[in-house]
Design a protein around this motif. Structure first.
Motif, PDB file in Angstrom:
ATOM      1  N   THR A  70      50.453  -7.702  50.174  1.00 27.59           N
ATOM      2  CA  THR A  70      50.382  -9.305  50.452  1.00 27.59           C
ATOM      3  C   THR A  70      51.492  -9.964  50.221  1.00 27.59           C
ATOM      4  OG1 THR A  70      49.921 -10.153  48.010  1.00 27.59           O
ATOM      5  CG2 THR A  70      47.794  -9.203  49.224  1.00 27.59           C
ATOM      6  N   THR A  71      52.849  -9.272  49.784  1.00 31.25           N
ATOM      7  CA  THR A  71      54.026 -10.095  49.533  1.00 31.25           C
ATOM      8  C   THR A  71      55.026  -9.471  50.275  1.00 31.25           C
ATOM      9  OG1 THR A  71      54.518  -8.776  47.579  1.00 31.25           O
ATOM     10  CG2 THR A  71      53.406 -10.974  47.466  1.00 31.25           C
ATOM     11  N   LEU A  72      54.769  -7.901  50.658  1.00 30.88           N
ATOM     12  CA  LEU A  72      55.880  -7.148  51.212  1.00 30.88           C
ATOM     13  C   LEU A  72      55.612  -6.746  52.823  1.00 30.88           C
ATOM     14  CD1 LEU A  72      56.788  -4.663  48.371  1.00 30.88           C
ATOM     15  CD2 LEU A  72      58.233  -6.638  49.046  1.00 30.88           C
ATOM     16  N   GLY A  73      54.088  -6.912  52.932  1.00 31.11           N
ATOM     17  CA  GLY A  73      53.806  -6.206  54.465  1.00 31.11           C
ATOM     18  C   GLY A  73      53.356  -4.885  54.236  1.00 31.11           C
ATOM     19  N   PRO A  74      52.911  -4.557  55.548  1.00 27.06           N
ATOM     20  CA  PRO A  74      51.962  -3.184  55.559  1.00 27.06           C
ATOM     21  C   PRO A  74      53.121  -1.817  55.461  1.00 27.06           C
ATOM     22  CG  PRO A  74      52.470  -3.938  57.581  1.00 27.06           C
ATOM     23  CD  PRO A  74      53.087  -5.045  56.633  1.00 27.06           C
ATOM     24  N   ALA A  75      54.422  -1.997  55.559  1.00 23.94           N
ATOM     25  CA  ALA A  75      55.330  -0.756  55.835  1.00 23.94           C
ATOM     26  C   ALA A  75      55.748  -0.516  54.141  1.00 23.94           C
ATOM     27  CB  ALA A  75      56.255  -0.959  56.712  1.00 23.94           C
ATOM     28  N   ILE A  76      54.779   0.100  53.284  1.00 28.83           N
ATOM     29  CA  ILE A  76      55.126   0.169  51.772  1.00 28.83           C
ATOM     30  C   ILE A  76      54.589   1.443  51.204  1.00 28.83           C
ATOM     31  CG2 ILE A  76      55.370  -2.166  51.352  1.00 28.83           C
ATOM     32  CD1 ILE A  76      52.372  -2.309  50.213  1.00 28.83           C
ATOM     33  N   LEU A  77      55.286   1.698  50.116  1.00 24.20           N
ATOM     34  CA  LEU A  77      54.589   2.878  49.717  1.00 24.20           C
ATOM     35  C   LEU A  77      54.712   2.816  47.873  1.00 24.20           C
ATOM     36  CD1 LEU A  77      56.401   5.927  51.380  1.00 24.20           C
ATOM     37  CD2 LEU A  77      53.938   5.323  51.534  1.00 24.20           C
ATOM     38  N   THR A  78      53.974   3.303  47.004  1.00 25.11           N
ATOM     39  CA  THR A  78      54.142   3.288  45.769  1.00 25.11           C
ATOM     40  C   THR A  78      55.158   4.102  45.338  1.00 25.11           C
ATOM     41  OG1 THR A  78      51.692   3.235  45.501  1.00 25.11           O
ATOM     42  CG2 THR A  78      52.914   3.747  43.424  1.00 25.11           C
ATOM     43  N   SER A  79      56.204   3.522  44.576  1.00 21.36           N
ATOM     44  CA  SER A  79      57.415   4.156  44.094  1.00 21.36           C
ATOM     45  C   SER A  79      57.283   4.795  42.750  1.00 21.36           C
ATOM     46  CB  SER A  79      58.358   3.326  44.146  1.00 21.36           C
ATOM     47  OG  SER A  79      58.601   2.232  43.281  1.00 21.36           O
ATOM     48  N   GLY A  80      56.092   4.311  41.979  1.00 23.28           N
ATOM     49  CA  GLY A  80      55.637   4.887  40.664  1.00 23.28           C
ATOM     50  C   GLY A  80      54.836   3.913  40.013  1.00 23.28           C
ATOM     51  N   PHE A  81      53.919   4.356  39.038  1.00 31.86           N
ATOM     52  CA  PHE A  81      53.130   3.792  38.078  1.00 31.86           C
ATOM     53  C   PHE A  81      52.670   4.485  36.959  1.00 31.86           C
ATOM     54  CE2 PHE A  81      49.731   5.986  40.306  1.00 31.86           C
ATOM     55  CZ  PHE A  81      48.593   6.172  39.435  1.00 31.86           C
ATOM     56  N   SER A  82      52.222   3.765  36.011  1.00 33.04           N
ATOM     57  CA  SER A  82      51.632   4.340  34.701  1.00 33.04           C
ATOM     58  C   SER A  82      50.461   3.713  34.427  1.00 33.04           C
ATOM     59  CB  SER A  82      52.645   3.885  33.567  1.00 33.04           C
ATOM     60  OG  SER A  82      52.849   2.868  33.304  1.00 33.04           O
ATOM     61  N   ILE A  83      49.615   4.467  33.768  1.00 40.88           N
ATOM     62  CA  ILE A  83      48.101   4.054  33.450  1.00 40.88           C
ATOM     63  C   ILE A  83      47.838   4.306  32.088  1.00 40.88           C
ATOM     64  CG2 ILE A  83      47.229   6.236  34.356  1.00 40.88           C
ATOM     65  CD1 ILE A  83      44.918   4.293  35.262  1.00 40.88           C
ATOM     66  N   ASP A  84      47.248   3.313  31.219  1.00 34.44           N
ATOM     67  CA  ASP A  84      46.603   3.670  29.919  1.00 34.44           C
ATOM     68  C   ASP A  84      45.191   3.602  30.073  1.00 34.44           C
ATOM     69  OD1 ASP A  84      49.116   3.940  28.420  1.00 34.44           O
ATOM     70  OD2 ASP A  84      49.466   1.663  28.989  1.00 34.44           O
ATOM     71  N   TYR A  85      44.634   4.675  29.623  1.00 34.33           N
ATOM     72  CA  TYR A  85      42.954   4.890  29.641  1.00 34.33           C
ATOM     73  C   TYR A  85      42.686   4.308  28.325  1.00 34.33           C
ATOM     74  CZ  TYR A  85      43.778   7.983  33.365  1.00 34.33           C
ATOM     75  OH  TYR A  85      44.164   8.493  34.718  1.00 34.33           O
ATOM     76  N   LEU A  86      42.062   3.167  28.314  1.00 39.69           N
ATOM     77  CA  LEU A  86      41.678   2.313  27.093  1.00 39.69           C
ATOM     78  C   LEU A  86      40.248   2.832  26.493  1.00 39.69           C
ATOM     79  CD1 LEU A  86      42.884  -1.177  28.276  1.00 39.69           C
ATOM     80  CD2 LEU A  86      44.146   0.564  27.184  1.00 39.69           C
ATOM     81  N   ARG A  87      39.104   2.761  27.461  1.00 38.94           N
ATOM     82  CA  ARG A  87      37.757   3.188  26.898  1.00 38.94           C
ATOM     83  C   ARG A  87      37.309   4.157  27.991  1.00 38.94           C
ATOM     84  NH1 ARG A  87      38.251  -2.134  26.431  1.00 38.94           N
ATOM     85  NH2 ARG A  87      38.252  -3.035  24.237  1.00 38.94           N
ATOM     86  N   PRO A  88      36.495   5.202  27.581  1.00 34.87           N
ATOM     87  CA  PRO A  88      35.634   5.926  28.791  1.00 34.87           C
ATOM     88  C   PRO A  88      35.093   4.905  29.489  1.00 34.87           C
ATOM     89  CG  PRO A  88      35.453   6.846  26.458  1.00 34.87           C
ATOM     90  CD  PRO A  88      35.833   5.411  26.258  1.00 34.87           C
TER      91      PRO A  88
END
Length: 141
Positions: A70-88
């Protein structure tokens, strides 16, 4: 930069075979925010009956990238992310809501809350993620 619409986001998601396989949908898109939803089915569960962590990670990754779009436009890729699982994650629907925390010319950082909707309509925060998205191939949108 090209301003993208909810319809553009839905077309982009429909072009992803894995997203189609999971039955994911973009339900909101614009102004630094995107929401991705999918119905929780038996074939997406792990051995203990909870939504598989890989499905949660997929939803976080895609919601983060759509929010950044929504801010960078369509020509993008994820460069990295982290996730924390809090509850099942157990319920009938997964809702991944992502918002842009910072956006520059070529990169955005986003946060995503992943909630599960129960049969009674209550929502439970199951995971939280944060990631970065960059423009693809040096594109500046």
């Amino acid at each position: 930069m090209t301003v993208l619409t909810l319809e553009d986001a839905r077309k982009g998601l429909a072009a992803q075979p894995f997203s189609v396989l999971l039955g994911a949908r973009v339900t909101s898109f614009g102004d630094g925010v995107a929401t991705l939803e999918l119905d929780i089915r038996e074939d997406l569960l792990q051995q203990n009956g909870y939504l598989h962590g890989g499905v949660l990670a997929y939803a976080a990754d895609n919601a983060i990238t759509f929010a950044a779009g929504t801010t960078l436009g369509p020509a993008i890729l994820t460069s990295g992310f982290s996730i924390d699982y809090l509850r099942p994650a157990k319920g009938i629907r997964l809702v991944a809501e992502a918002q842009v925390l910072y956006s520059g010319r070529r990169q955005a950082t986003c946060r995503c809350d992943l909630r599960v909707v129960g049969e009674d309509g209550t929502t439970t925060l199951s995971a939280a993620a944060q990631g970065s998205v960059m423009t693809r191939n040096g594109a500046t949108s």
